[in-house]
Design a protein around this motif. Structure first.
Motif, short mmCIF file in Angstrom:
data_model
loop_
_atom_site.label_atom_id
_atom_site.label_comp_id
_atom_site.label_asym_id
_atom_site.label_seq_id
_atom_site.Cartn_x
_atom_site.Cartn_y
_atom_site.Cartn_z
N GLU A 22 0.83 -1.20 0.00
CA GLU A 22 0.00 0.00 0.00
C GLU A 22 0.87 1.25 0.00
O GLU A 22 0.55 2.24 -0.68
N ALA A 23 1.96 1.23 0.76
CA ALA A 23 2.87 2.38 0.77
C ALA A 23 3.48 2.59 -0.61
O ALA A 23 3.59 3.73 -1.10
N LEU A 24 3.86 1.51 -1.27
CA LEU A 24 4.43 1.62 -2.62
C LEU A 24 3.42 2.15 -3.63
O LEU A 24 3.77 2.89 -4.55
N ARG A 25 2.16 1.77 -3.44
CA ARG A 25 1.12 2.14 -4.40
C ARG A 25 0.59 3.55 -4.18
O ARG A 25 0.21 4.23 -5.14
N SER A 26 0.55 4.01 -2.94
CA SER A 26 -0.13 5.26 -2.60
C SER A 26 0.60 6.48 -3.15
O SER A 26 1.82 6.47 -3.38
#
Length: 303
Positions: A22-26
């Motif tokens: 999620e951190a990579l995508r956000s």
């Protein structure tokens, strides 16, 4: 590749993976315990736990999210801070600059994607990464260690199994070549993906040799734990026995729960999960470029 919505019943390791992905995508390249708590409450996945005798939904959700963050903190220690692509602060996870340049990122993304075949596929890439991790674990080239990817597909002139075995025995200085070359004209690997050894200056037989099995797939790694039998491989394919039985290694691009760790080690040998691979990995420029390119492609596919 869409990131599955987390559920309170998911393993702690899967919830920690979700936070990293999620951190990579956000857009702001971060996530937090609070974000995970909010999502778990929204999905209502704590209802079954609460009805089975847990505390209030709020307390259960908070505890589950904190456990996932505890797993994140364990990963920092297991990888080494400089090899982990996230900055961990109190309750938050922030992506470091150029996360695609970290080997950890490639392994994390491989764990949720179906492996691709061929010389340039992610399956072969994973095996090459594991070979370099084995090199580091056994002491590195400076200490007489050699680590090679033996798995299929191999390039000519070692494409056929009998050719690869002959070359391996010559390099190791034991085994005396392929025992049944007429049965090994195919291009498979019979379950053997990595071979490494640590030689002595005297060049004599009797050395540390390791046989490794890799499982890059998302769901079938437990089925492969006992697939490669080092002693049987030697008896089946080598003219002469190795003086000392090979040590078994098993590699996966994921994290393994404490509950499964012992049985996985018993069945598969020395277990290299994502963090152990990263901690032992010895960089190599060509392989670094391949990892970087693969990570960029997989990052674009995150949804």
């Amino acid at each position: 590749m869409p990131i599955p919505l987390p559920a309170a019943t998911d393993p702690t390791e899967s919830l920690a993976d979700w936070m990293e992905l999620e951190a990579l995508r956000s857009k702001d390249k971060s996530t937090s315990v609070a974000s995970l708590v909010k999502l778990l409450r929204r999905t209502g996945s704590t209802d079954a736990i609460v009805s089975a005798g847990g505390d209030s939904g709020s307390q259960v959700t908070q505890s589950i999210a904190q456990d996932a963050f505890g797993e994140i903190e364990n990963r920092v220690k297991a990888c080494g801070k400089d090899r982990y692509p996230f900055e961990v602060t109190r309750g938050a996870l922030n992506v470091r600059p150029k996360p695609e340049a970290f080997t950890y990122t490639a392994l994390l993304l491989m764990s949720i994607n179906k492996p691709t075949a061929g010389h340039e596929g992610t399956s072969a890439l994973f095996e090459n990464i594991c070979a370099r991790a084995t090199l580091g674990y056994l002491g590195g080239s400076a200490n007489g260690v050699v680590s090679v990817r033996f798995g299929s597909p191999r390039k000519s002139p070692l494409a056929r199994l009998n050719q690869a075995i002959d070359d391996l025995c010559l390099s190791v200085g034991e085994g005396d070549g392929c025992r049944r070359p007429q049965l090994a004209t195919h291009t498979g690997d019979d379950g053997l993906d990595i071979v490494a050894w640590r030689s002595f200056p005297d060049g004599k037989q009797g050395k540390l040799i390791a046989f490794g099995q890799c499982a890059a797939g998302a769901s079938d790694w437990q089925d492969k734990l006992a697939e490669m039998d080092a002693r049987s491989f030697v008896k089946k394919w080598m003219r002469a026995p190795l003086l000392v039985d090979p040590v078994r290694l098993f590699f996966i691009p994921r994290r393994v729960s404490s509950r499964d760790w012992e049985s996985a080690g018993i069945d598969g040998g020395i277990l290299f999960d994502r963090c152990r691979i990263v901690a032992c990995y010895h960089s190599e420029p060509t392989l670094e470029k391949r990892c970087l390119d693969a990570s960029k492609i997989m990052l674009k596919g995150l949804k």
